[in-house]
Write a protein that holds these residues in place. Structure first.
Motif, PDB file in Angstrom:
ATOM      1  N   ASP A  99      34.887  35.987  38.661  1.00 23.72           N
ATOM      2  CA  ASP A  99      35.664  36.064  37.419  1.00 23.72           C
ATOM      3  C   ASP A  99      34.959  36.889  36.341  1.00 23.72           C
ATOM      4  O   ASP A  99      34.827  36.462  35.188  1.00 23.72           O
ATOM      5  N   SER A 103      34.892  39.696  33.702  1.00 21.60           N
ATOM      6  CA  SER A 103      35.765  40.508  32.853  1.00 21.60           C
ATOM      7  C   SER A 103      34.899  41.222  31.808  1.00 21.60           C
ATOM      8  O   SER A 103      34.098  40.588  31.107  1.00 21.60           O
ATOM      9  N   ALA A 122      37.840  49.000  32.250  1.00 19.90           N
ATOM     10  CA  ALA A 122      38.355  47.633  32.088  1.00 19.90           C
ATOM     11  C   ALA A 122      38.202  46.890  33.416  1.00 19.90           C
ATOM     12  O   ALA A 122      38.853  47.228  34.407  1.00 19.90           O
ATOM     13  N   ILE A 123      37.323  45.898  33.424  1.00 21.56           N
ATOM     14  CA  ILE A 123      37.130  45.022  34.585  1.00 21.56           C
ATOM     15  C   ILE A 123      37.741  43.679  34.232  1.00 21.56           C
ATOM     16  O   ILE A 123      37.406  43.089  33.203  1.00 21.56           O
ATOM     17  N   THR A 124      38.626  43.179  35.088  1.00 22.28           N
ATOM     18  CA  THR A 124      39.332  41.935  34.796  1.00 22.28           C
ATOM     19  C   THR A 124      39.277  41.004  36.006  1.00 22.28           C
ATOM     20  O   THR A 124      39.675  41.393  37.112  1.00 22.28           O
ATOM     21  N   ALA A 125      38.766  39.777  35.785  1.00 18.13           N
ATOM     22  CA  ALA A 125      38.762  38.711  36.799  1.00 18.13           C
ATOM     23  C   ALA A 125      38.217  39.195  38.137  1.00 18.13           C
ATOM     24  O   ALA A 125      38.750  38.871  39.205  1.00 18.13           O
ATOM     25  N   GLY A 162      40.680  40.739  41.478  1.00 16.20           N
ATOM     26  CA  GLY A 162      40.560  41.329  40.153  1.00 16.20           C
ATOM     27  C   GLY A 162      40.996  42.780  40.131  1.00 16.20           C
ATOM     28  O   GLY A 162      41.490  43.327  41.125  1.00 16.20           O
ATOM     29  N   THR A 163      40.780  43.423  38.990  1.00 14.67           N
ATOM     30  CA  THR A 163      41.111  44.834  38.816  1.00 14.67           C
ATOM     31  C   THR A 163      39.948  45.557  38.156  1.00 14.67           C
ATOM     32  O   THR A 163      39.222  44.985  37.334  1.00 14.67           O
ATOM     33  N   THR A 211      34.901  45.069  29.312  1.00 14.80           N
ATOM     34  CA  THR A 211      35.461  46.359  28.935  1.00 14.80           C
ATOM     35  C   THR A 211      34.400  47.203  28.254  1.00 14.80           C
ATOM     36  O   THR A 211      33.517  46.675  27.557  1.00 14.80           O
TER      37      THR A 211
END
Length: 256
Positions: free
Chosen positions: A28, A30, A8-11, A65-66, A32
């Motif tokens: 940015d 995002s 899961a890659i977010t922002a 991000g994460t 998955t």
């Protein structure tokens, strides 16, 4: 049943340099990947495909991000992720078997277990007869098969591949695509695959993600609903050509 994403890659944002020389590589992002899903990243050169893969591999940091694997943040390289690059990255003074054993010993496997696992994975990539050969005695395709065997040997949860077949001739490239899809279909793991070859992406993937650039961003995603197991006869089918055409149109749209 666990429906949480494997990746899961977010922002996600990434900048290189500072001051006037600063370049925003990713902004940015995002994305998955589901458990056992095969996803290819495509796009024009410089759009950040390899940067994303390097971040997921834990080889580069990022600014915002994460990035989570099985819900846990990435803190650097790890045995849960196997990585295969375009360059073969084999140690020239070690045989094919020893190259695989080297990775296993680094992962904490004992000598006998390392040898057994090395032989098992060389057989998986059809190289059991070349276990004692040195890299200088192997063709490009054989070297890449050793690299794949090494990456799979310590049983990662995810395989990260950055243009792994880009340096190979067309015939060997097709053979490697067939080998990779066979291994994935039999053993199933999550794969993030970077390529500039749209035909390759359609042939191997469950889903294709097109990236734009300046800075890198996710442009569009295309499911690949072709049946498995895949075979070369599919490449000329109407369904295959239609997906390839749509992906190419998205990439051209990014470049305009």
């Amino acid at each position: 049943m666990n429906t949480a994403p494997k990746l899961a890659i977010t922002a996600l944002s990434k900048t290189f340099g500072s001051g006037r020389s600063q370049t925003v590589a990713l902004r940015d992002i995002s994305l998955t990947l589901a458990d056992n899903e095969f996803v290819s990243l495509v796009g024009t050169s410089g759009c950040g495909k390899s940067t994303i893969l390097s971040i997921v591999a834990g080889l580069q940091d990022y600014d915002e991000g994460t990035v989570l694997v099985d819900g846990a943040p990435i803190k650097g390289p790890g045995l849960d992720r196997g990585v295969v690059f375009q360059s073969y990255t084999l140690l020239p003074w070690l045989t094919a078997r020893q190259n695989v054993e080297f990775a296993l010993k680094a992962a904490g496997y004992k000598k006998n277990a390392s040898r057994d696992l090395a032989d098992e994975h060389l057989k998986l990539v059809n190289l059991e007869k070349f276990a004692e050969a040195y890299p200088s005695q192997l063709s490009g395709g054989m070297k890449q098969r050793v690299a794949i065997a090494r990456a799979l040997s310590y049983r990662p949860k995810m395989l990260l591949m950055d243009e792994p077949f880009g340096a190979l001739d067309a015939l060997t490239r097709h053979q490697m695509q067939q080998l990779l899809t066979r291994i994935w279909e039999e053993h199933r793991l999550t794969v993030l695959f970077v390529t500039h070859d749209v035909e390759e992406a359609v042939y191997i993937s469950d889903r294709i993600v097109v990236m734009g650039m300046s800075p890198g961003y996710i442009k569009q995603s295309f499911p690949v609903a072709l049946p498995r197991p895949r075979h070369q006869r599919m490449i000329g089918s109407d369904e295959f050509v239609a997906i390839q055409r749509d992906v190419m149109a998205a990439i051209r749209g990014v470049a305009d």
